[in-house]
Design a protein around this motif. Structure first.
Motif, PDB file in Angstrom:
ATOM      1  N   THR A  74      23.526  74.538 -58.214  1.00 34.82           N
ATOM      2  CA  THR A  74      22.865  75.496 -56.540  1.00 34.82           C
ATOM      3  C   THR A  74      21.988  76.559 -57.583  1.00 34.82           C
ATOM      4  O   THR A  74      22.845  77.903 -56.524  1.00 34.82           O
ATOM      5  N   SER A 109      26.964  71.672 -51.480  1.00 33.92           N
ATOM      6  CA  SER A 109      26.029  72.538 -51.564  1.00 33.92           C
ATOM      7  C   SER A 109      25.252  71.394 -51.297  1.00 33.92           C
ATOM      8  O   SER A 109      24.139  71.782 -51.653  1.00 33.92           O
ATOM      9  N   SER A 113      21.516  72.424 -53.252  1.00 35.06           N
ATOM     10  CA  SER A 113      21.568  71.774 -53.903  1.00 35.06           C
ATOM     11  C   SER A 113      19.921  72.236 -54.460  1.00 35.06           C
ATOM     12  O   SER A 113      19.079  70.402 -53.637  1.00 35.06           O
TER      13      SER A 113
END
Length: 379
Positions: A74, A109, A113
């Motif tokens: 991330t 995420s 990601s």
């Protein structure tokens, strides 16, 4: 075989997930083998398939760790590395750069990601002068079609205003054009071999988003958005004049990194165990053994479909070497154990049925189990 006969035992275990790394599992299983056969020559050869822990296995096998700073899944900065095998060859592990294990706090995420980090590590390896890249892509956190990796290598993915898209598979629905002119020249002359153990296509019910998206935290609506983004990527690449094949086996690996590596970087995809085994010289060691001990956290029906212990079993069979399996939990009947090629199999839960206690004391239990199964075969 009597105890006065000097034998060679090779211990080639994978990770016992949640309990022991491959290196730790080999150490404990080897201690058990030495207890059963004190005069044996016991060799430890940890094994992996390209996912998490593969980099450690390569370093344990003699490769040199070269530190690299890269982008986590991330965008956070992480300290990772590649393994320098020789002046021309490097091994890169996606999981250690931008995989699930690198998610801050373990928080999924799925839309944001990115695979950018693994591209940065590839670039570092190329700039070190190593044009042969072996890339392990298991354990990924992203479903971005490999666009993050390609962006790190110089590609640009643009919206209708000519602005670069943010990282992550969630942005791909806005993709309008692709600029590949900036790909680093070193990439264009490199030779990339991907260690990949899945044969999923990029799109559809068996594709990257629908099969693996939920494992990366995607809700049904997010899965649909990721699928739409990957479809858009294929469409734009075709508009760009690239005749890509999203149905090719392995295209759905690592959220589409397999697709990007094959179609845009000219990579080949091979089974992970075979790639790592070749790099570590496993076959030469196994061929000279009297007995091989392999295993991982669980032996079950999935094991029968090509996981690491099956690769070891096949290697042993080709050289006429008996092999036994040790594991945390055994979910195969005796006939299936034999069908898999193992002379015997034993599980930690046979000694400690409570799974939590078994995992907490995995090292000591593995020594006991390995000692028992080696004694059973070599007595």
């Amino acid at each position: 075989m009597g105890n006065d006969v000097v034998v060679t035992i090779v211990v080639a275990c994978g990770a016992f997930k949640g309990s022991l790394t491959a290196i730790e599992a080999c150490h404990h299983a080897a201690e058990g083998a030495r207890r059963a056969y004190p005069d044996a020559d016991v060799l430890e050869r940890p094994v992996a398939d390209g996912g998490g822990g593969s980099l450690e296995v390569m370093v344990a096998g003699g490769a040199r760790r070269i530190p690299v700073t890269a982008s986590g899944p991330t965008g956070e900065t992480v300290d990772t590395s590649f393994a320098a095998i020789d002046p021309d060859t490097a091994f890169v592990e996606m999981a250690d750069a931008c995989g699930l294990l690198r998610l801050p706090g373990g928080r999924m995420s799925p839309l944001e990601s990115s695979s950018r980090g693994v591209g940065e590590v590839i670039l570092a390896a190329l700039r070190s002068g190593r044009g042969n890249i072996h890339l392990g892509i298991g354990g990924s956190a992203s479903t971005d079609g490999g666009t993050g990796m390609l962006s790190a290598l110089g590609a640009r993915f643009l919206d209708s205003s000519g602005v670069e898209l943010p990282d992550g598979g969630g942005a791909l629905v806005h993709l309008d054009s692709v600029d590949l002119d900036g790909l680093d020249p070193a990439v264009l002359v490199s030779r990339i071999l991907v260690a990949c153990d899945v044969d999923n296509p990029l799109l559809g019910p068996l594709g990257a988003a629908r099969v693996y998206g939920p494992q990366k935290g995607a809700t049904p609506d997010q899965v649909a958005g990721l699928e739409a983004g990957l479809s858009r990527l294929v469409e734009v690449l075709r508009d760009h004049g690239l005749d890509t094949d999203p149905d090719a086996p392995g295209s759905g690996a690592a959220g589409g990194v397999g697709f990007a590596a094959r179609e845009l970087l000219g990579a080949s995809l091979d089974p992970g165990f075979g790639v790592l085994g070749t790099l570590t010289g496993l076959e030469d060691v196994v061929s000279a053994a009297d007995l091989v001990v392999t295993g991982e956290g669980r032996l079950d029906d999935q094991t029968m479909h090509g996981k690491t212990p099956m690769g070891i079993a096949a290697l042993c069979r080709s050289h006429g070497v008996p092999v036994v399996a040790v594991c945390g939990r055994l979910d195969l009947e005796a006939d299936r154990v034999a069908e898999a090629g193992f002379a015997a199999a034993a599980a930690l839960t046979e000694v400690e049925p409570d799974l939590d206690r078994s995992m907490a004391n995995a090292g000591a239990l593995l020594e006991d189990v390995a000692a028992e199964v080696v004694s059973r075969i070599l007595s």
